[in-house]
Design an enzyme around this catalytic site. Sequence first.
Site, mmCIF file in Angstrom:
data_model
loop_
_atom_site.group_PDB
_atom_site.id
_atom_site.type_symbol
_atom_site.label_atom_id
_atom_site.label_comp_id
_atom_site.label_asym_id
_atom_site.label_seq_id
_atom_site.Cartn_x
_atom_site.Cartn_y
_atom_site.Cartn_z
ATOM 1 C CG HIS A 157 -2.035 -1.036 1.055
ATOM 2 N ND1 HIS A 157 -3.054 -1.187 1.953
ATOM 3 C CD2 HIS A 157 -2.249 -1.975 0.098
ATOM 4 C CE1 HIS A 157 -3.850 -2.186 1.560
ATOM 5 N NE2 HIS A 157 -3.375 -2.679 0.440
ATOM 6 C CG HIS B 243 -4.325 -11.542 -2.223
ATOM 7 N ND1 HIS B 243 -4.670 -11.049 -3.451
ATOM 8 C CD2 HIS B 243 -4.154 -10.456 -1.422
ATOM 9 C CE1 HIS B 243 -4.726 -9.729 -3.404
ATOM 10 N NE2 HIS B 243 -4.401 -9.339 -2.186
HETATM 11 C C1 HEM Z 1 -5.393 -9.154 4.622
HETATM 12 C C2 HEM Z 1 -6.077 -9.391 3.695
HETATM 13 C C3 HEM Z 1 -6.077 -8.774 2.330
HETATM 14 C C4 HEM Z 1 -7.178 -8.333 1.706
HETATM 15 C C5 HEM Z 1 -8.604 -8.347 2.226
HETATM 16 C C6 HEM Z 1 -6.761 -7.846 0.425
HETATM 17 C C7 HEM Z 1 -7.642 -7.334 -0.512
HETATM 18 C C8 HEM Z 1 -7.258 -6.818 -1.721
HETATM 19 C C9 HEM Z 1 -8.156 -6.245 -2.685
HETATM 20 C C10 HEM Z 1 -9.676 -6.152 -2.559
HETATM 21 C C11 HEM Z 1 -7.426 -5.825 -3.723
HETATM 22 C C12 HEM Z 1 -7.928 -5.187 -5.000
HETATM 23 C C13 HEM Z 1 -8.319 -6.299 -5.930
HETATM 24 C C14 HEM Z 1 -8.702 -5.843 -7.294
HETATM 25 O O1 HEM Z 1 -9.844 -5.456 -7.479
HETATM 26 O O2 HEM Z 1 -7.863 -5.885 -8.202
HETATM 27 C C15 HEM Z 1 -6.048 -6.117 -3.419
HETATM 28 C C16 HEM Z 1 -4.992 -5.791 -4.221
HETATM 29 C C17 HEM Z 1 -3.680 -6.055 -3.910
HETATM 30 N N1 HEM Z 1 -3.204 -6.759 -2.841
HETATM 31 FE FE1 HEM Z 1 -4.313 -7.432 -1.301
HETATM 32 N N2 HEM Z 1 -5.414 -7.984 0.296
HETATM 33 C C18 HEM Z 1 -4.934 -8.551 1.441
HETATM 34 C C19 HEM Z 1 -3.626 -8.863 1.705
HETATM 35 C C20 HEM Z 1 -2.564 -8.644 0.867
HETATM 36 C C21 HEM Z 1 -1.208 -9.034 1.129
HETATM 37 C C22 HEM Z 1 -0.755 -9.781 2.354
HETATM 38 C C23 HEM Z 1 -0.459 -8.616 0.066
HETATM 39 C C24 HEM Z 1 1.019 -8.751 -0.209
HETATM 40 C C25 HEM Z 1 1.897 -9.310 0.526
HETATM 41 C C26 HEM Z 1 -1.355 -7.962 -0.849
HETATM 42 C C27 HEM Z 1 -0.982 -7.391 -2.045
HETATM 43 C C28 HEM Z 1 -1.839 -6.778 -2.919
HETATM 44 C C29 HEM Z 1 -1.404 -6.068 -4.095
HETATM 45 C C30 HEM Z 1 0.021 -5.846 -4.568
HETATM 46 C C31 HEM Z 1 -2.560 -5.596 -4.702
HETATM 47 C C32 HEM Z 1 -2.647 -4.701 -5.917
HETATM 48 C C33 HEM Z 1 -2.783 -3.284 -5.442
HETATM 49 C C34 HEM Z 1 -2.966 -2.340 -6.581
HETATM 50 O O3 HEM Z 1 -2.050 -2.214 -7.386
HETATM 51 O O4 HEM Z 1 -4.035 -1.734 -6.689
HETATM 52 N N3 HEM Z 1 -2.622 -8.003 -0.342
HETATM 53 N N4 HEM Z 1 -5.976 -6.733 -2.201
#
Ligand code: HEM
Length: 778
Positions: free
Chosen positions: A289, A538
Amino acid sequence: QQSHQLINLPHQARNSNITNLKHKLFSENHKDVCTGISYCVPYIQCPAHVRNEVKNICKSVTGLEGICCSSGQNHTEPGHKKLHGRHHVVRMNAHTMDLIARHSQEKIHEFQVKESVLLADGYFVFPGSPSYDHFKNFKLMSKTDLSAVLDLASRAMEIALATRDFKNRQGLTNDEIEVGMLEQDLSATPLGVACPPKPKCPVIPVRYRRIDGACNNELNSAWGSGMTPYSRLLPPSYKDGIWMPRLSENGGVPLVSPRLISTTLISDKDVFNYDYTLMVMQFGQFLSHDITQSLEFSFINGSAISCCSLDGRMKLPHQDRHYACMAIDISPNDPFYGRFHQKCMNFVRSVLAPRQDCTLGYAQQMNKITHFIDGSSIYGSTPEQTGKLRNFEKGMLRIFNDFGRSMLPLSEDPDECLSKEQNSACYLSGDSRTNQMISLVALHTIFLREHNRVAYELAKLNPHWNDERIFLEARQIVIAELQVITYKEFLPIVVGNAAMEEFRLSLSQGLDYSYDYDPSVEPSVTNEFASAAFRFGHSTVDGLLKIFGKERMDEMIFLPEIMFQPNRMRKLFFMDELLSTLTTEPLQQVDNNIAEALTRYMFRAGNAFGIDLASLNIQRGRDHGLRPYNDYRELVGLTRIKSFDELNPKLRDKLKSVYESVNDIDLWVGGLLEEKAPESIVGFTFRDIIADQFYRLKKGDRYFFENHPSINPGFFTPEQLQQLRKTSMSRLICDNSDGTLLARQAPNAFKKPGVEGNEFVDCNSMEIPNINLIFWRE
Ligand code: HEM
Ligand SMILES: [Ca+2]
């Protein structure tokens, strides 16, 4: 531990490490030194289209193998194709330009008219639905932000439409668009309005990073700043070469629905990785983030676009559908959504950003926030946001004083969180996704308190410093701490030591400066990293947060209950209990298991069902034009998979049932299922995409904390560097938790605690060193 070989490497690569593998594949062409204008770089940093037919293996400065590459480390700029003489520039005369400009402006106008009709007719997502909470991830914090983003997005759309028009008129091929042959500068033409503004920078560089990330690179002042496009490792794959989602390789028909891929391949089993803690997951999300946020298109008033009927039983018919709709089909036999008669999962395409080079060409997605690791999730990516977060007294950030505990300030947006009852909490920080997960809120709180702790100390040491100076110095220290934790503690776990060496990711030691900065390295986040590789995280999420009191387990919290409802943070012991969970509970393995909290119930907001993150990841990859998995295998120096038979028997049949060809496999799917690289928690393909990203963020960041004074306008003294390098996540926890539970801590918060080398020690112990701020006395 269980074996988790899901996608096997090709035969010759099995049981060998990457060096051996590459050696075996190309050893006949070994060279110690590259000749002519070529440099020795890791495979991924040499664009596939400038690699020689004969792959010249070389030894890099670290002694590891790379490939001689004629573009140096300048990665994947499409323009490099001209080096091979296959390049010609397609030009447009003034008359055609006028026509095309008018045409695309008319088209944009048409879009706008339709948008207002859809909005008036109520085709937006209603509060209380899971898709509404999904959209909160893309919500902008202010009206100024919203209009800035929508303005840039519409300019970028204009260019995409003009490119399509031009392509059709000239009969150009997709390949010609993809490799960037349309080099004509549009700035002095009717399409010039679509060129991005170039930030103006002072001649003498400013000591502190700009909040918006601009003016880092002296020649390319916008590089790495917010609201600019992602860069790319490979040209995109779109049906039309411009923006339409790719089709299957063989039949040229739409690819199978991401939801079917998700239900076929993904299950929800707990497979733990006992070597590491959940902090790897939580810090990973916090870090992501800081560096990446794509946004979905929204209506002009900021409300979310709906692509499905209100009851989710069908996709909206064409005439009622927004141009950015890309809804996900759900089969009537879906093992979960079938029960609820859901046939459509909302999905809106990502906002585009104007091309930095001001030319016609394929669509590029926007990164809303600063690409650099610069604490933007703590401080914001616009001066306006930073202003809202500062106290303007003694360099402090604003807090919400919750009966003596410093918490993040409360958000004033009544729509930000779910619970609106009295005494509920919903927080504000530099990033709009903070409330998405309660443990994410906890990390934000730690960093907020760290800023204020440092500011307090600095003010004591330097009574003559004003608010501004203290704020900027404290921010600079916190950013350095974030960089140290990332490169010293987090990355070696994710990519492993071999990649740390191959990509030269390790920090310098002691009093030393780094001279690594290379102004030709584009620091931007790559689309492949943001939309696929770093989403490996994820799979590491545990669907249950186990909260332990002093003696026994107090609570098992199902994640959807704490998404956008961080109320529990107000409970006296909760924050420390949560930190204790993050630093003691095991990480989940990166594999085809993903918690149902994310694949069935995510953002369910009190409903019986939520949405599926796996489907979103796959669809996002297609939305962003990511090429199929096989192309990235080749990019990192692996062989392409030629048939499903090369894959692990356990998943081979399943993959075959959803993908017509091995060349259709989505990057996120293939990368996730790949056999782990040695010492790494992910496979080679993700490992290299991630390592390359952090290489760019170090090598391409002039303000990277350890850069020499001749490079870094915000340099530290050698003594300060030595102190900063002692930073650890455990130190931050020790200094900034509530102190109700956590008097003892393992020195490495990411690794299994209580074992040899990582025994619990007192927070005062030398094993968790302090940063001595005395070196900041002036
Ligand atoms: C704790 C629970 C988590 C939730 C609920 C969550 C939820 C989400 C959601 C809703 C998106 C946007 C999906 C889309 O519409 O494309 C997203 C994007 C992303 N998540 Fe997670 N996430 C979590 C944990 C993580 C973790 C642990 C990582 C990495 C170690 C991660 C890395 C990312 C990345 C890199 C993106 C793309 C962000 C962007 O470029 O907009 N997330 N995640
Ligand atoms: Ca940032």
